[in-house]
Motif scaffolding. Structure first.
Motif, short mmCIF file in Angstrom:
data_model
loop_
_atom_site.label_atom_id
_atom_site.label_comp_id
_atom_site.label_asym_id
_atom_site.label_seq_id
_atom_site.Cartn_x
_atom_site.Cartn_y
_atom_site.Cartn_z
N ARG A 20 -29.47 -3.17 14.12
CA ARG A 20 -30.80 -3.20 13.50
C ARG A 20 -30.76 -4.16 12.31
NH1 ARG A 20 -34.00 0.81 9.68
NH2 ARG A 20 -31.98 0.99 8.70
N ILE A 53 -33.01 -5.89 9.06
CA ILE A 53 -34.15 -5.66 8.17
C ILE A 53 -34.32 -6.85 7.24
CG2 ILE A 53 -34.05 -3.14 8.22
CD1 ILE A 53 -32.44 -3.33 5.60
N GLN A 107 -38.49 -3.85 9.19
CA GLN A 107 -37.58 -4.03 10.32
C GLN A 107 -37.90 -5.33 11.04
OE1 GLN A 107 -36.37 -0.57 12.57
NE2 GLN A 107 -36.89 -1.65 14.45
#
Length: 77
Positions: free
Chosen positions: A23, A25, A39
């Protein structure tokens, strides 16, 4: 070993936690204790929810197993 920069708006960071690994960001803004982030890429890339916003404590922006590692970007000062 490279130095980890101070979290700043415009930077991209990646989650090191195995539950969210991958992930990415982008930091939108920072205050005294938190970074306001958006995000960019979800953990499995298929179900990414770009644009989702949240806050993360500044002390988590370090390359530990449950922290974040710096990828790129940032404002020039």
């Amino acid at each position: 070993m490279t130095d980890t920069p101070t979290p700043a708006p415009g930077q991209i960071w990646q989650d090191n936690d195995p539950r969210g690994y991958g992930r990415r960001i982008r930091i939108i803004a920072t205050d005294a204790t938190h970074a306001h982030v958006e995000q960019v890429i979800g953990r499995d890339h298929a179900s990414a929810s770009p644009g989702r916003r949240t806050r993360i404590r500044l002390d988590r922006f370090r390359p530990t197993s449950t922290g974040y590692r710096y990828i790129s970007g940032g404002e020039t000062r």
